[in-house]
Enzyme design. Structure first.
Site, PDB file in Angstrom:
ATOM      1  N   HIS A 152     -25.569   6.124  87.355  1.00  0.00           N
ATOM      2  CA  HIS A 152     -24.158   6.281  87.659  1.00  0.00           C
ATOM      3  C   HIS A 152     -23.368   5.257  86.868  1.00  0.00           C
ATOM      4  CE1 HIS A 152     -24.468   8.247  91.869  1.00  0.00           C
ATOM      5  NE2 HIS A 152     -25.041   8.968  90.924  1.00  0.00           N
ATOM      6  N   GLU A 179     -23.438   1.867  96.880  1.00  0.00           N
ATOM      7  CA  GLU A 179     -24.201   1.471  95.700  1.00  0.00           C
ATOM      8  C   GLU A 179     -23.606   0.189  95.166  1.00  0.00           C
ATOM      9  OE1 GLU A 179     -25.258   5.658  93.505  1.00  0.00           O
ATOM     10  OE2 GLU A 179     -24.090   4.181  92.419  1.00  0.00           O
ATOM     11  N   LYS A 217     -12.737  37.174  81.661  1.00  0.00           N
ATOM     12  CA  LYS A 217     -13.598  38.058  82.461  1.00  0.00           C
ATOM     13  C   LYS A 217     -12.893  38.568  83.704  1.00  0.00           C
ATOM     14  CE  LYS A 217     -17.750  36.234  80.420  1.00  0.00           C
ATOM     15  NZ  LYS A 217     -18.858  35.286  80.502  1.00  0.00           N
ATOM     16  N   ILE A 266     -18.000  19.277  90.395  1.00  0.00           N
ATOM     17  CA  ILE A 266     -19.418  18.944  90.238  1.00  0.00           C
ATOM     18  C   ILE A 266     -19.703  18.388  88.847  1.00  0.00           C
ATOM     19  CG2 ILE A 266     -21.752  19.903  90.375  1.00  0.00           C
ATOM     20  CD1 ILE A 266     -20.130  20.033  93.023  1.00  0.00           C
TER      21      ILE A 266
END
Lengths: 383, 292, 383, 292
Positions: D247, D209, D43, D96
């Site tokens: 997670h 965590e 593109k 991400i």
């Protein structure tokens, strides 16, 4: 080590790189049979391990059975740069839009594999490199990443705009790199890589060279080796620990070390002579090697004088001297010999040489000059 | 001063119990090199020529503080030996082994770069800083301490050159045989810079060969970065195109990498090129005289 | 994802890592037949996907056919930590001198594969790690080099002195690493790796776990998955975009995001309650997900109150609210629901919730407290 | 000041024409992030949301000077996208994508280290420097410019914490979601040091965590290197052993990596640990008051 086009393309095929339908043939009848199976047109291509077959008339298009037989008849047995054509590759004739060049080799400066790509395919890439170097794109391949998809894409976008061609190229480039690595190649080329009328990439011609140092772990490739006469002599010499290349001159040289051997040849030339060979007896002190080296020199009828130039490091000069005496006892040497010995145990070596009444000199320059002097004399006698 | 090796070199020999390793360990030790350890898997705990032997480079480095390693292992294992040296904490590796596959060297040099470790070779005679340390297979007796730095792609040709220098009273700071393989460790540019930065070195001799374009690049580098006088020599002026002359490097193909091109490249940047070895000391003396 | 010992050892065998002669069996008769073929003694080992089978009596040595049948009879059908034993591995009994541990896993700190090796094999490595951590040698494997021969040798010399064992180990470690990489494993262990009386290395037991993220490119491994009941529910939830783990409490939670979900559970505990589950509806705004989540919560009979805790980012609070209303229309919910909505479109969401007459709170703390209050009430009613 | 991103960030979006890439490009642009380019193979030459699209990262960087890249490509291709960013001249990558195979991350992080390129993620919500740049999927409206640096392994929990800070008048210098995958880019130690070195940051909030020992290592690092006040929070105090909580990172096995251990590690080095999110702003204010 080099292999033939048809062998390179067998490797391509094994790595699922698209190639033309094709078969190697050894006789005119075989060519006819294969051409009949493939359908016309076909291309008949000489399979020799030297370049320039196109210019020599070793590639012909045949549109009929008659033309195929005629082409095979002309090419089989043809001489190309001293090689006799013993086999031809018969390949389907393909219609295509455009031709590209892609290749992989080792780049000394980046110490990596580089991928070369050019839109100027179908011609000798060396000529493109000389006349229009910017037309060849070069990409350093990080050995830790290999041919990653992004790199293959980056290269593909330099050649193609159509995303469908880019996708085919990404796949092809990754396979080509893997082939290069898996086989310890030193060169892999597709030239031309064409875009067919159907929009498919296809390798029309292929070339592969291999790293001699790695042949020990590539037995299947080593088995494909087809040395010519000169190479056979070189291989034979190598098996005896000697590095030998025959040249056209009259002064035979025996030297320890490749660089010194080349410098010796240069010195002969400097004083107006012609070296008959490159001969490096390596770094070992085995007198037998000197015997073998003398036999090799004597087997060349052009050699009119022998110049021995040794700078002893690991090599001990007395071992060389001893080897020479043994050689003179074993074989009939009726041409003059000039000996220069320096370095490790030179004194002991020279003592031995002097006892054999051989001329002794103190430097490379002197050795070359003395060889020239003796050569003129001996060539007058011999002619 | 000097470059790469000196009195503080603590040498490790990889492959110390092999035929070549054993022979040259004795030679290097006799020259006065400080050899602190050897490696030979399975022979850890023994001594060889009075030198303690370890199973791994890591152990050897931890026990002896070795900072330099010379590698004599057979070619199929040499690439791995170089990696082991780099991973084990060695700062300079010198690989003598001949016939190392090129892709092994590609992998090794990439790793060395990542680790910041230096390498000389493979397929090289090693290097020497006269009167301080010999790390290689060079014949120590022809060298003399002095101020000429020398680098060469060839082995015996180096001895020829060094002999010319020594017999003409020109001693050497460090002489390095860089080897002729397609992919090797430190090359002309890095060594030129080291000699440039070494206060003891007053002139540099560069011995090249046909094939590749390393000499052309070196010429460019000299023009841009090197202030000290440099004299060059190129072997292979009469070598026929397309033939290999012993070193994998010495190939002339399609008109690139010829001796004529290399000589022209040096002369274009003011580096005199000797036509015969005997001219080398003459040129060095001329340049040194001009400078002082 | 986990696989059974016998499956791990099939991988070992494919990579030519030496294992015992052995076969997996499903019935007592099969065990007898295989034992007869192998010859005595044999070891009969429960094949379950949980640890601690040894302590549970799931491994037995049998010196005769009778003992083999007896062992199989006891182990097949046995319950180990909630898993019913459906198959056993019957392996030849091997005489050995010493036991070692070797394993590969991912190390978060070095961001690499690490190789672990210990001379304290044959016991649970977690216990060694706790009680004598120095007995476990760890080696970071550079991903650019892989398990190079020198690294394998370095590791091998930590375990063995005999060069013959070192050589076997070097080969074995390289293969084990390649297996780890090729299969996208997250753990590969041999425990114990033994030295037999004949001086050979042999993998007596094996374990392999795999990276769930990579299963898409490891179809052969994905096909080996045998989820238990809880895992099936988790997988089912995952297919709907939910991350669900059933726990033992009474307060059902529905949260967006794993960290917030854990923090929500912690909050419930902080106020004296017990969460019935972990349920992360993820980052999408699809109201249907909320419906599925409510169905999942309602399928757990222990849930006496539902606490919904949403902090909208990508997730829009009004979408969650709409999903909740749809769920309440579709399914019969006769327990209280507490809703907390913050972040993106919280105002709109709360408006929808209020119209449905559901209790609304302003913070996580309040939500947990309100759930506790309502839960006590409802549990009195229900009990 | 701030860390990693600011007004000078020139953002490239890899996968700009995809569903997520497209959606968040609009959001980031609306927040005021300077998005200069997108990449979407095939593109090249188009524009998307008014942003020029290129076929490769290299072209995008050469044409626009992009220095930071956010990666939205599907997980199977994310590792390669990270490599492309690093090779193409990007200084900071933010991945991400969720579900990237661990071995792809092992390869990518090794390459990034070699290249000296920074990475946040994968499987992370990205980062924000309030009022300057949003590079991620965080909801921009809950953040407020200020002096608290925040780092977290979780997404929505971060928003909860930021909300607590903002509603209590504590703005943020930069907030970083580091992601919860086993192998990820920048982690606590590197970010702690960056916040320590950032003059605008006065206090640091660290949200951890269960699983792994990154928090324990962070505690040790704080003890040795960090002078600014740090407040911590650990999610998963009630998570049962051996279960994964969304997670991949959140596993407790064999008693290591539990919340209790992590809390103890922080408290041992004087870092207060909030038991509930609401305590975070209280603790930050206490420490800031004590310091001034």
């Amino acid at each position: 080590m080099k292999i033939h086009e048809y062998q390179a393309k067998e490797f391509f095929s094994r790595y699922r790189i698209p190639i033309t339908r094709e078969k190697v043939c050894y006789t005119i009848d075989e060519v006819a049979e294969v051409a009949g199976e493939l359908g016309f047109p076909v291309v008949v291509k000489a399979q020799v391990l030297v370049g320039g077959r196109g210019k020599a008339g070793g590639v012909k298009l045949a549109k009929s059975m008659e033309e195929a037989r005629a082409a095979a008849g002309k090419i089989l047995g043809m001489d190309i740069k001293g090689c006799t054509v013993e086999k031809v590759l018969v390949a389907e004739g393909v219609k295509f839009n455009s031709e590209f060049y892609v290749g992989l080799t080792i780049d000394r400066n980046s110490k990596s594999v580089i991928f070369m790509a050019s839109a100027e395919g179908g011609v000798e890439i060396e000529e493109v490199a000389k006349e229009n170097p910017d037309a060849i794109h070069k990409f350093i391949i990080d050995p830790d990443l290999g041919m990653s998809p992004f790199m293959a894409r980056k290269i593909a976008f330099r050649l193609f705009e159509d995303i469908n061609l880019v996708k085919q190229a990404v796949d092809l480039f990754q396979k080509l790199y893997q082939l290069f690595i898996d086989t310890d190649a030193s060169l892999v080329e597709i030239n031309p890589l064409v875009v067919t009328d159907e929009g498919k990439l296809l390798a029309l011609d292929g070339k592969m060279n291999f790293d001699d140092n790695a042949l020990y772990r590539q037995p299947a490739i080593a088995a494909l080796n087809e040395p010519d006469e000169d190479e056979k002599k070189e291989i034979e010499a190598k098996e005896k620990g000697l590095s030998y290349i025959r040249l056209d001159g009259t002064i035979g040289c025996m030297v320890n070390g490749a660089g010194l051997a080349m410098a010796t040849m240069d010195m002969i030339k400097y004083f107006g002579g012609q070296p008959a060979n490159f001969l490096d007896i390596g770094g070992s002190s085995n007198p037998q090697k000197v015997v073998e080296a003398m036999k090799l020199l004597m087997s060349d009828k052009n050699v009119h004088v022998v110049m021995i130039n040794i700078f002893g490091g690991i090599t001990r000069c007395d071992d060389v001297a001893r080897g020479l005496i043994t050689a003179l006892n074993q074989i009939d040497v009726n041409i003059p010999i000039v000996v220069r010995l320096s370095g490790t145990n030179a004194k002991e070596g020279l003592e031995i040489i002097k006892q054999a009444n051989l001329p002794v000199v103190n430097s490379m320059s002197e050795a070359a000059q003395e060889a020239m002097r003796l050569c003129k004399g001996c060539s007058q006698e011999k002619n | 001063m000097s470059i790469l090796i000196n009195k503080n070199t603590k040498l490790l020999v990889q492959g110390i119990t092999g035929r070549d390793g054993s022979f040259h360990t004795a030679k290097m030790k006799a020259y006065g090199t400080n050899i602190v350890a050897g490696v030979s898997p399975g022979k850890g705990g023994q001594t060889h020529e009075g030198i303690p032997v370890f199973n791994t480079v890591e152990e050897a480095v931890k026990s002896t503080g070795a900072n330099t390693s010379i590698i004599f292992v057979p070619a199929p294992f040499a690439g791995d030996a170089i990696l082991e040296a780099a991973e084990g904490g060695i700062e300079l590796g010198v690989c003598i082994s001949e016939g190392v596959p090129t892709l092994d060297m590609v992998k090794a040099t990439a790793y060395l770069k990542k680790k910041g470790v230096k390498l000389i070779g493979a397929n090289c005679p090693g290097l020497i800083t006269p009167d301080e340390a010999l790390v290689g297979i060079l014949p120590g007796n022809i060298f003399m301490k002095g101020n000429v730095g020398l680098m060469s792609r060839s082995g015996t040709l180096t001895y020829e050159m060094v002999n010319q220098l020594t017999t003409n009273g020109l001693g050497q700071s460090t002489c390095v045989g860089i080897g002729g393989d397609p992919v090797a460790g430190l090359y002309y540019q890095e060594l030129l810079q080291m000699f440039e930065d070494d206060p003891e070195t007053e002139a540099i001799v560069l011995i090249g060969e046909i094939g590749g374009d390393a000499e052309e690049r070196a010429a460019q580098y000299i023009k841009e970065k090197i202030s000290k006088p440099v004299v060059a020599f190129i072997a292979g002026q009469t070598a026929p195109p397309g033939k290999r002359m012993g070193h994998a490097g010495a190939i002339i193909s399609s008109g690139s990498g010829t001796a004529a091109e290399k000589i022209a490249a040096f002369e274009a940047v003011g580096v005199p090129v000797a036509r015969r070895p005997v001219e080398i000391p003459v040129l060095v003396k001329q340049l040194l005289a001009k400078r002082n």
